[in-house]
Design a protein around this motif. Sequence first.
Motif, mmCIF file in Angstrom:
data_model
loop_
_atom_site.group_PDB
_atom_site.id
_atom_site.type_symbol
_atom_site.label_atom_id
_atom_site.label_comp_id
_atom_site.label_asym_id
_atom_site.label_seq_id
_atom_site.Cartn_x
_atom_site.Cartn_y
_atom_site.Cartn_z
ATOM 1 N N SER A 31 -53.057 -13.785 -53.027
ATOM 2 C CA SER A 31 -52.064 -13.678 -54.089
ATOM 3 C C SER A 31 -52.495 -14.389 -55.357
ATOM 4 N N THR A 36 -47.130 -13.409 -60.850
ATOM 5 C CA THR A 36 -47.045 -12.719 -59.566
ATOM 6 C C THR A 36 -46.000 -13.406 -58.704
ATOM 7 N N ILE A 37 -46.135 -14.722 -58.525
ATOM 8 C CA ILE A 37 -45.121 -15.459 -57.761
ATOM 9 C C ILE A 37 -44.414 -16.506 -58.621
ATOM 10 N N TYR A 68 -43.081 -12.483 -48.896
ATOM 11 C CA TYR A 68 -44.233 -13.111 -48.241
ATOM 12 C C TYR A 68 -43.857 -13.620 -46.853
ATOM 13 N N TYR A 79 -54.030 -18.377 -52.207
ATOM 14 C CA TYR A 79 -53.550 -18.301 -53.587
ATOM 15 C C TYR A 79 -54.737 -18.463 -54.523
ATOM 16 N N VAL A 155 -52.213 -9.114 -53.815
ATOM 17 C CA VAL A 155 -50.978 -9.096 -54.607
ATOM 18 C C VAL A 155 -51.257 -9.700 -55.975
#
Length: 192
Positions: A31, A36-37, A68, A79, A155
Amino acid sequence: DGWLRLQVVSPGHRGNAQVRLIEAQGLSLISDIDDTIKVTDIPAGREVVMENTFFRPFVAAPGMAERYRGLGEETTFHYVSGGPWQLYHPLAGFIAAAGFPDGSFHMKSVRKNLLTPGSWQDLANLASGDATTEQKLGQISGIIGDFPDRRFILVGDSGEHDPEVYREIRNRFPGQIEAIWIRDVVDDSHRH
């Protein structure tokens, strides 16, 4: 539970760490972080990015932590960020507080001392999308190459170069990429 917790001690230094032992086969998710997050709003420009990175509390992208966690405890997380390692502690704290699964971090190396040879180039590379693209290609390729029998979900977001990076990764490792998820942060689905 698959995690080794350890304490590292050397003269003048002490630290705690955890390392996850990853099975040769299984599912991993790689990710991006910014947009994105974590809402960083990179398309809005440098001033907004600086405010959202250094002066405002971090905000989780809606629904991402739940998505997730919904992949199950057997899924491993990695990450990968174009941000510098100097942001590791606040980002790790954010990921834990927002309910994202624990995972490994892979970030950009930037020298702290501006008088060190190469430090100004590091700062220029930090601001460069091309340097981040190469960094992510290298780091993601390294993760996937270390686990040739695992499947991966990639992602990212549409605000920078994640679709192009992930397309290249899929071309390099076609048998291992199960899915690519892109969070549309610039309304790209309607514009194109």
